[in-house]
Scaffold this motif. Structure first.
Motif, PDB file in Angstrom:
ATOM      1  N   ASP A  42       0.813  -1.220   0.000  1.00  0.00           N
ATOM      2  CA  ASP A  42       0.000   0.000   0.000  1.00  0.00           C
ATOM      3  C   ASP A  42       0.843   1.266   0.000  1.00  0.00           C
ATOM      4  N   ASP A  43       2.152   1.102   0.023  1.00  0.00           N
ATOM      5  CA  ASP A  43       3.059   2.249   0.032  1.00  0.00           C
ATOM      6  C   ASP A  43       3.650   2.464  -1.358  1.00  0.00           C
ATOM      7  N   LEU A  44       3.984   3.696  -1.635  1.00  0.00           N
ATOM      8  CA  LEU A  44       4.534   4.069  -2.932  1.00  0.00           C
ATOM      9  C   LEU A  44       5.861   4.788  -2.719  1.00  0.00           C
ATOM     10  N   ILE A  45       6.897   4.317  -3.402  1.00  0.00           N
ATOM     11  CA  ILE A  45       8.203   4.969  -3.375  1.00  0.00           C
ATOM     12  C   ILE A  45       8.363   5.711  -4.694  1.00  0.00           C
ATOM     13  N   GLU A  46       8.558   7.011  -4.601  1.00  0.00           N
ATOM     14  CA  GLU A  46       8.673   7.868  -5.788  1.00  0.00           C
ATOM     15  C   GLU A  46      10.114   8.366  -5.891  1.00  0.00           C
ATOM     16  N   ALA A  76      23.869 -13.025  -9.105  1.00  0.00           N
ATOM     17  CA  ALA A  76      22.561 -12.857  -9.744  1.00  0.00           C
ATOM     18  C   ALA A  76      21.535 -12.396  -8.702  1.00  0.00           C
ATOM     19  N   PHE A  77      20.637 -11.514  -9.114  1.00  0.00           N
ATOM     20  CA  PHE A  77      19.624 -10.987  -8.201  1.00  0.00           C
ATOM     21  C   PHE A  77      18.370 -10.641  -8.981  1.00  0.00           C
ATOM     22  N   GLN A  78      17.270 -10.502  -8.248  1.00  0.00           N
ATOM     23  CA  GLN A  78      16.003 -10.099  -8.840  1.00  0.00           C
ATOM     24  C   GLN A  78      15.558  -8.809  -8.182  1.00  0.00           C
ATOM     25  N   TYR A  79      14.812  -7.997  -8.920  1.00  0.00           N
ATOM     26  CA  TYR A  79      14.396  -6.695  -8.420  1.00  0.00           C
ATOM     27  C   TYR A  79      13.124  -6.247  -9.115  1.00  0.00           C
ATOM     28  N   TYR A  80      12.523  -5.205  -8.579  1.00  0.00           N
ATOM     29  CA  TYR A  80      11.391  -4.520  -9.198  1.00  0.00           C
ATOM     30  C   TYR A  80      11.912  -3.168  -9.668  1.00  0.00           C
ATOM     31  N   GLY A  81      11.464  -2.741 -10.824  1.00  0.00           N
ATOM     32  CA  GLY A  81      11.915  -1.474 -11.377  1.00  0.00           C
ATOM     33  C   GLY A  81      12.597  -1.694 -12.706  1.00  0.00           C
ATOM     34  N   GLY A  82      13.665  -0.948 -12.957  1.00  0.00           N
ATOM     35  CA  GLY A  82      14.400  -1.058 -14.207  1.00  0.00           C
ATOM     36  C   GLY A  82      14.998   0.276 -14.607  1.00  0.00           C
ATOM     37  N   VAL A 125      16.801   1.975 -11.540  1.00  0.00           N
ATOM     38  CA  VAL A 125      16.157   2.120 -10.238  1.00  0.00           C
ATOM     39  C   VAL A 125      15.635   0.736  -9.856  1.00  0.00           C
ATOM     40  N   MET A 126      16.153   0.211  -8.746  1.00  0.00           N
ATOM     41  CA  MET A 126      15.843  -1.169  -8.368  1.00  0.00           C
ATOM     42  C   MET A 126      15.357  -1.235  -6.932  1.00  0.00           C
ATOM     43  N   LEU A 127      14.262  -1.930  -6.737  1.00  0.00           N
ATOM     44  CA  LEU A 127      13.722  -2.195  -5.413  1.00  0.00           C
ATOM     45  C   LEU A 127      13.979  -3.670  -5.119  1.00  0.00           C
ATOM     46  N   LEU A 128      14.764  -3.939  -4.069  1.00  0.00           N
ATOM     47  CA  LEU A 128      15.209  -5.297  -3.765  1.00  0.00           C
ATOM     48  C   LEU A 128      14.904  -5.665  -2.320  1.00  0.00           C
ATOM     49  N   PRO A 132       9.199  11.276 -12.567  1.00  0.00           N
ATOM     50  CA  PRO A 132       9.617  10.330 -11.540  1.00  0.00           C
ATOM     51  C   PRO A 132       9.263   8.896 -11.893  1.00  0.00           C
ATOM     52  N   MET A 133       9.919   7.970 -11.217  1.00  0.00           N
ATOM     53  CA  MET A 133       9.599   6.544 -11.302  1.00  0.00           C
ATOM     54  C   MET A 133       8.940   6.164  -9.983  1.00  0.00           C
ATOM     55  N   ARG A 134       7.861   5.398 -10.077  1.00  0.00           N
ATOM     56  CA  ARG A 134       7.110   5.013  -8.881  1.00  0.00           C
ATOM     57  C   ARG A 134       7.113   3.497  -8.733  1.00  0.00           C
ATOM     58  N   LEU A 135       7.405   3.037  -7.511  1.00  0.00           N
ATOM     59  CA  LEU A 135       7.481   1.609  -7.234  1.00  0.00           C
ATOM     60  C   LEU A 135       6.733   1.285  -5.950  1.00  0.00           C
ATOM     61  N   SER A 136       6.113   0.108  -5.934  1.00  0.00           N
ATOM     62  CA  SER A 136       5.489  -0.418  -4.721  1.00  0.00           C
ATOM     63  C   SER A 136       5.973  -1.842  -4.523  1.00  0.00           C
TER      64      SER A 136
END
Length: 92
Positions: free
Chosen positions: A13-17, A42-48, A26-29, A54-58
């Motif tokens: 429910d949170d948003l990182i901007e 090797a790793f996995q992440y959300y973003g790119g 921009v990677m969320l790990l 801005p870029m927004r990630l949850s």
């Protein structure tokens, strides 16, 4: 390895901007993947690659998350600003 880093205790429910002054990865790990990223494994992440700001990630679930911003091994600099929006019901 040079990168910008910030940690959060957040959930879906949170948003990182992230606001950037140029293109960057921009990677969320989660913690395990952040450790792999730092160790060159090797790793996995959300973003790119953020081509627009801005870029927004949850995050997909509640927990400790790491935001990493890097230039993918290319030279140069990037400035980044980060804002956390709590409980906004973010969508990816």
């Amino acid at each position: 390895m040079n990168f910008l880093h910030q940690e959060f205790d957040v959930g879906p429910d949170d948003l990182i901007e992230v606001t950037l002054d140029g293109q960057a990865n921009v990677m969320l790990l989660d913690t395990a993947n952040f450790e792999n990223y730092c160790a060159g494994r090797a790793f996995q992440y959300y973003g790119g690659l953020a081509k627009q700001s801005p870029m927004r990630l949850s995050p997909p679930h509640q927990g400790r998350w790491h935001l990493a911003v890097d230039l993918g091994g290319y030279g140069g600099t990037v400035k980044a600003g980060v804002r956390l929006h709590r409980g906004v019901g973010a969508t990816r």
